[in-house]
Design an enzyme around this catalytic site. Structure first.
Site, PDB file in Angstrom:
ATOM      1  N   HIS A 197       0.857  -1.187   0.000  1.00 32.01           N
ATOM      2  CA  HIS A 197       0.000   0.000   0.000  1.00 32.01           C
ATOM      3  C   HIS A 197       0.888   1.230   0.000  1.00 32.01           C
ATOM      4  O   HIS A 197       2.077   1.140   0.251  1.00 32.01           O
ATOM      5  CB  HIS A 197      -0.953  -0.013   1.191  1.00 32.01           C
ATOM      6  CG  HIS A 197      -0.260  -0.159   2.513  1.00 32.01           C
ATOM      7  ND1 HIS A 197       0.266  -1.364   2.942  1.00 32.01           N
ATOM      8  CD2 HIS A 197       0.009   0.730   3.484  1.00 32.01           C
ATOM      9  CE1 HIS A 197       0.825  -1.201   4.131  1.00 32.01           C
ATOM     10  NE2 HIS A 197       0.685   0.070   4.484  1.00 32.01           N
ATOM     11  N   GLY A 198       0.281   2.373  -0.257  1.00 33.14           N
ATOM     12  CA  GLY A 198       1.045   3.605  -0.361  1.00 33.14           C
ATOM     13  C   GLY A 198       1.465   4.162   0.993  1.00 33.14           C
ATOM     14  O   GLY A 198       1.058   3.677   2.043  1.00 33.14           O
TER      15      GLY A 198
END
Length: 145
Positions: free
Chosen positions: A64-65
Site C-alpha cells: 500500500h502507499g
C-alpha cells in the site's frame, strides 16, 4: 456510483515475478488501470516497501502507499494477485498472495482489518493459492466488499 472494492478485473491468477519490486508494481498497476489510484501511487507503494516490509507472514504481502499518498487515491479498492510459485520478499519471506490496498480517506483501516480477518484463516490462504477462479476469490473476500 461507487465502485466495488474488489471486482474480477482487480484479480490476477497464476502470476509469476522475478522480484518483489516487479510484484508490487504489478499489484499497483491493477489499481491504476481500473482507476482506483493515480499512477504515482505505485511509486508510493514501492517507497512504503523501502521503509518497512509489507510482508505479513503466511505467504501474504499487503502493499500500500505511504501516508502522504492519500491524494493519489481516487476510489477505495483492492487488487488480489496470486503467485503460486511465490516471490521472495527478502529474509527468506516468500509471498504467494499480494493484496494491494488503496483507501480513500481513512477507509483503508476498515478494509485492512477485514482483509486481515480473511487472511488469518489458514484454510483461506490455501484456497486462495490453489484457486482457479476469480469467482472463488471474490467469494473468499466477500466481507471486504
Amino acid at each position: 456510483m461507487t465502485k466495488e472494492i474488489l471486482s474480477k478485473e482487480n484479480i490476477k491468477l497464476n502470476a509469476q515475478f522475478q522480484n518483489k519490486e516487479e510484484a508490487i508494481r504489478y499489484t499497483g498497476d491493477i489499481l491504476v488501470t481500473n482507476e482506483y489510484v493515480q499512477p504515482n501511487y505505485v511509486d508510493k507503494m514501492l517507497e512504503r516497501e523501502e521503509v518497512t516490509s509489507t510482508f505479513m507472514g503466511n505467504f501474504v504481502a499487503i502493499p500500500h502507499g505511504t501516508e502522504d499518498s492519500k491524494g493519489e487515491v481516487i476510489e477505495t479498492g483492492i487488487s488480489v494477485v496470486i503467485a503460486p510459485e511465490g516471490v521472495d520478499f527478502g529474509d527468506g519471506n516468500i509471498v504467494k498472495i499480494l493484496v494491494g490496498i488503496a483507501g480513500k480517506g481513512d477507509e483503508h483501516l476498515e478494509v485492512l482489518s477485514k482483509i486481515a480477518i480473511v487472511l488469518s484463516e489458514g484454510d483461506n490462504i490455501e484456497s486462495l493459492v490453489k484457486s482457479t477462479s476469480k469467482d472463488e476469490i471474490i467469494r473468499i473476500f466477500d466481507e471486504v466488499n
